[in-house]
Structure formats: structure tokens, C-alpha cells
Design a protein around this motif. Structure first.
Motif, PDB file in Angstrom:
ATOM      1  N   VAL A   1      23.757  23.883   4.165  1.00  0.00           N
ATOM      2  CA  VAL A   1      23.963  23.869   2.717  1.00  0.00           C
ATOM      3  C   VAL A   1      22.933  24.724   1.985  1.00  0.00           C
TER       4      VAL A   1
ATOM      5  N   ARG B   1      30.075  17.355  -1.433  1.00  0.00           N
ATOM      6  CA  ARG B   1      29.740  17.750  -0.070  1.00  0.00           C
ATOM      7  C   ARG B   1      30.362  19.098   0.264  1.00  0.00           C
ATOM      8  N   LEU B   2      29.607  19.927   0.941  1.00  0.00           N
ATOM      9  CA  LEU B   2      30.112  21.172   1.507  1.00  0.00           C
ATOM     10  C   LEU B   2      30.645  20.874   2.906  1.00  0.00           C
TER      11      LEU B   2
ATOM     12  N   LYS C   1      22.345  17.138   6.252  1.00  0.00           N
ATOM     13  CA  LYS C   1      23.359  17.306   7.288  1.00  0.00           C
ATOM     14  C   LYS C   1      24.761  17.038   6.759  1.00  0.00           C
TER      15      LYS C   1
ATOM     16  N   GLY D   1      25.826  17.997   4.034  1.00  0.00           N
ATOM     17  CA  GLY D   1      26.248  19.142   3.236  1.00  0.00           C
ATOM     18  C   GLY D   1      26.228  18.908   1.738  1.00  0.00           C
TER      19      GLY D   1
END
Length: 383
Positions: free
Chosen positions: A329, A322-323, A357, A359
């Protein structure tokens, strides 16, 4: 949630790769493993394969694939499969033709999601009602997992014609336990629906003892997709297979294939036979690379805590971290490609809002020499 209707949509993942795959210097999102070389396959080939290779005439081949390849696949990769229960296909072709053979308008289909787009897009284009089996995201840890009770409830509540699953899963890297897989098969048996099982990442389990039985070995209405692209490191051969004990389905698949490739490539079939026979050597090397890259990526995420978060894969050659920067992203991945010539795959290509959402981005674990790509990714995160 269900979806239905519409024409065959653009394949977002493939359009993304068409734009960036051969532009970026460092690919950190490949789903396959380090490709083997022709020299390696031929050097390690047995006498039978070498004779087939040297004597090959470049004519048309058998429409369902060579006897030698089907016999080897059936006997070495499955417990109870006959060679005439296989059709050698291009993997993507196998998905497309199977959906055409199994489905008609208004049929209900359940599919693991997010996932490889053709596993659900073909059904949608046929006017089917598509239900999505999504992994749950744990609110505390941010990690995701598939719960079989979720798909069982969908199957029991709807007139499901086909359940489409992909384990080990692309893109999350998650899989099921053997008990969960047995529950899934039992749900199909009770409903009487077909089970389409995408097993392209099979053999890449980190613990061989956790490997699921192939669906074709435990359910008569299973249709299995597999091939040499992922675990056997030969995506350029474009060789896979559809396996099933459903004779009616196989007959229709063969009829439809006359409108696509008609027959496999002769050279590719022989090289694929070499790869299947050399599977222990190839898979062992791939698992070494995957495990080393898991350690490297886990350490990278720890070093950049607050910007990326680790979500451990359970099997296969893909992870789905995950970012955490708050940046969309897709914009992050495109910026990384433009400014650092390094490629990650954003969750947005899968069209799944929850994971976009969240990420998520796909990280490929099967390629060698990822250190420079990670270094550039780390630099980009500091901007």
C-alpha cells in the motif's frame, strides 16, 4: 501486545505529509474538514467578538487561555465543566504535556491502535509499557470494529496508569455505542486509572443522537483533548484545549507548558472563539460534505470492486478502505502521488502490521471538490 522504552521516534505520518502534502495537487487523505476563511468567521462574528478583534493588542496572553474562550468552551461544549478546568493549548502540545504530566518510567498505558503516533510514542519514549487496543478485522467482510471487552481484559490484567482512547477514531472512522463507552469508563473507575480521551473529531457524528458524552462529563479522572482543527475547520489557528477535573494534573500541565508555548496566540484565540460560537453553521456544512463524500467513495469502491474495498465509517471525517491489488500500500500511495499528483495516506505510517498487510489507506471525507482526485485515482487503478 505491549511495547516499552526508547527515544522519541520520528513521527512517520507527519514526515509523510512533510514530503507530499504541498507537492500533490489533490489531497484525498486530509483528516480535517474544508477550512473556513477569515472573511467568513469575521462576517458571521457577533459584536463582542468583533470588539475583541478590533481592540486586540499583540502582547502576551494569559497562560491558560483567555477567560472568554475558556468560558465559551466550557459552557457550550460540555455539560458540567468550569472554565478553570480548561487550559488552551496547541493540540499536539496538549498530548505531549499530558503524557509528561501523567506518566513516568515503567507505567502501563493502553492506547487505541493504529492511531495518531504521539498518543503512544511519547509514553514509549518515557519508558512506559504500552499495550495496544486494536480493532478486530472481520474475516468475511474485511470490516473492522473495536470491541470494548478487549480493552477491559487488558486493563484488568495489568497495572494500567492511563487508558488512551480516540473516538471518533482516526484512522478507521469507527466509534463506540453509548453502552460500550459506559463500560469503558466503568473499567477505568474500577482500576482507578486516568482516561485520556482524544475527542478532536467530536461533533462530527452522522447522527447527533449517537454522540458519546465527553469523558470529562462522566469521569473525574478523565483528561480530554479537543480543539478547533477538525470539526470546526480551523486547523491553521493551532488552538485546542485540555479539559479535566483533576486539579493536580492541571497544575502540573500548567507548569510544563512554561517550557513550550507558554501562552496561546491572541489572534488565534479570538478567531477560535468566533468558530466555537459559529459551530452550528460550520459543523452542519461539514457534515453535508462528509455525507456526500461517503456516498461518492462508496460508489467509487463499487465501481472498482476487486481493487478497492469499502469499510463504512461510523463518525468523523475519515474512512479506512482497503487496497486489494496485492501491491504494497505504501508503494501504491507514493506511485499515485508521483504519477497522478494525488495523495492518499498508507496504513504503513501508523506502524501497525495488520492494517498495512490488509492494504488500508486513509481517505479524508471532509474536503470539498474531491471528484478530480477520485478520477485520477480511478485512472491509476487501471494501470
Amino acid at each position: 501486545m505491549a511495547d516499552s522504552g526508547g527515544e522519541l521516534e520520528p513521527f512517520e505520518l507527519e514526515r509523510f505529509f512533510a514530503k507530499w502534502e504541498f507537492e500533490a495537487e489533490h489531497l484525498l487523505c486530509c483528516s480535517d474538514c474544508e477550512p473556513v476563511t477569515m472573511a467568513s468567521l469575521i462576517q458571521n462574528a457577533d459584536e463582542e467578538c468583533l470588539k475583541l478583534w478590533n481592540d486586540l493588542a499583540l502582547g502576551y496572553t494569559m497562560s491558560n487561555g483567555s477567560d472568554e474562550l475558556r468560558r465559551e468552551v466550557a459552557s457550550s461544549l460540555y455539560e458540567n465543566l468550569k472554565e478553570d478546568e480548561l487550559n488552551i493549548v496547541v493540540p499536539e502540545e496538549g498530548i505531549y504535556l499530558s503524557m509528561l504530566a501523567l506518566l513516568k518510567k515503567k507505567d502501563h498505558v493502553v492506547v487505541t491502535y493504529p492511531g495518531y503516533q504521539s498518543l503512544y510514542a511519547v509514553a514509549k519514549s518515557l519508558g512506559c509499557v504500552v499495550h495496544y487496543w486494536k480493532p478486530r478485522i472481520d474475516g468475511a467482510s474485511g470490516r473492522c470494529a473495536f470491541f470494548v471487552e478487549d480493552v477491559v481484559s487488558i486493563v484488568e490484567a495489568n497495572p494500567v496508569k492511563v487508558l488512551v482512547v480516540n473516538f471518533p477514531h482516526n484512522p478507521t472512522g469507527k466509534t463506540l455505542t453509548r453502552a460500550q463507552h459506559a463500560d469503558l469508563v466503568s473499567a477505568c473507575e474500577r482500576k482507578g486509572c486516568h482516561l485520556f480521551s482524544d475527542e478532536m473529531y467530536r461533533l462530527l457524528e452522522y447522527d447527533e443522537g449517537s454522540r458519546l458524552a465527553s469523558a470529562v462529563d462522566c469521569y473525574d479522572k478523565a483528561v480530554v483533548l479537543c480543539g478547533v482543527s477538525k470539526s470546526l475547520s480551523c486547523p491553521g489557528l493551532r488552538i485546542g484545549w485540555i479539559a479535566s477535573k483533576d486539579k493536580g494534573f492541571l497544575a502540573r500541565l500548567a507548569e510544563l507548558k512554561d517550557y513550550t508555548t507558554i501562552c496561546p496566540s491572541g489572534p488565534s484565540e479570538i478567531l477560535a472563539l468566533m468558530a466555537v460560537r459559529q459551530r452550528d453553521r460550520i459543523v452542519s456544512k461539514n457534515l453535508e460534505t462528509i455525507k456526500a463524500n461517503i456516498s461518492a467513495l462508496k460508489e467509487f469502491c463499487a465501481e472498482h470492486a476487486g481493487k478497492v474495498a469499502w469499510d463504512p465509517p461510523q463518525a468523523g471525517s475519515i474512512a479506512f478502505p482497503r487496497l486489494l491489488t496485492g501491491e504494497p500500500v505504501e508503494a501504491f500511495c507514493e506511485g499515485l502521488a508521483r504519477e497522478r499528483s494525488t495523495l492518499l495516506l498508507p496504513a504503513s505510517v501508523y506502524g501497525c502490521e495488520e492494517f498495512t498487510k490488509d492494504g488500508r489507506f486513509r481517505f479524508g471525507l471532509g474536503r470539498e471538490n474531491i471528484s478530480e482526485g477520485l478520477r485520477r485515482l480511478g485512472e491509476f487503478l487501471q494501470i
